[in-house]
Enzyme design. Structure first.
Site, PDB file in Angstrom:
ATOM      1  N   ARG A  72      32.997 -14.885  35.167  1.00  0.00           N
ATOM      2  CA  ARG A  72      31.714 -14.356  34.691  1.00  0.00           C
ATOM      3  C   ARG A  72      31.877 -13.229  33.677  1.00  0.00           C
ATOM      4  NH1 ARG A  72      31.017 -15.117  40.157  1.00  0.00           N
ATOM      5  NH2 ARG A  72      31.200 -12.890  40.484  1.00  0.00           N
ATOM      6  N   GLU A 109      35.762  -7.075  48.181  1.00  0.00           N
ATOM      7  CA  GLU A 109      34.943  -6.809  49.364  1.00  0.00           C
ATOM      8  C   GLU A 109      35.259  -7.799  50.481  1.00  0.00           C
ATOM      9  OE1 GLU A 109      32.862  -7.715  46.132  1.00  0.00           O
ATOM     10  OE2 GLU A 109      34.178  -6.016  45.851  1.00  0.00           O
TER      11      GLU A 109
END
Length: 190
Positions: A72, A109
């Site tokens: 992205r 994460e």
């Protein structure tokens, strides 16, 4: 008076961009609220506005290279580099770069990974802008900053389309690396 109109226009642009980002609950795992930028990219007005806003921020900063991580980050980094008349450096996951490269392992994460960059992508002393789609805890950006510095580049700023403000990534980047962050959109982090 002009400043107020400019502020209002910028606020309207930011709100429009925010309205195009879709939030997907429990993706890629339960408890994560994923901010999907593909919906922003499908909106031609929002996509062009995003690149224009980044360009306005960085156009006078003498950027030599824009560095982004797959996938992205490429969406925003390549068109911005072209607008800035700068080179574009692709940071890839293992096994994707055909020439000699450096690598850095990082934590996310919800996992860990490795990023790689060609050893000739950054020249010593080049002024580098790191651009990614989203800042959560900052693991990906940490790795990119380390790769750039390993090759002698000067990271002048790290920019994001979205910052998950509750996760503290921007403060950690400033503390750990002394690098300023810029984010167009802020969302709560989950």
């Amino acid at each position: 008076m002009f400043k107020n109109n400019a502020d209002e226009a910028l606020s309207a642009k930011i709100e429009y961009l925010k309205s195009t980002v879709k939030s997907i609950p429990d993706y890629p795992k339960p408890g994560i609220l994923f901010r999907d930028v593909s919906s922003l990219c499908c909106d031609k007005k929002a996509f062009a506005m995003t690149i224009d806003l980044f360009f306005d921020i960085f156009k006078d900063q003498g950027i030599d290279k824009v560095v982004s991580a797959e996938a992205r980050g490429f969406i925003f980094g390549a068109p911005l580099a072209a607008r800035l008349n700068a080179g574009f450096v692709m940071v890839r996951k293992p096994g994707k770069l055909p020439r000699e490269h450096v690598q850095e392992r990082y934590d996310l994460e919800y996992g860990s990974n490795t990023l790689q960059m060609h050893t000739d992508a950054i020249q010593k002393g080049e002024k580098v802008l790191v651009l990614d789609d989203l800042l959560a805890t900052g693991g990906t950006v940490d790795a990119m900053i380390k790769l750039i510095r390993q090759l002698g580049g000067e990271v002048c700023c790290v920019a994001f389309l979205i910052e998950l403000v509750d996760l503290g990534g921007a403060a950690r980047i400033q503390k750990d690396f002394g690098v300023k962050t810029v984010s167009l959109l802020e969302f709560p982090g989950h």
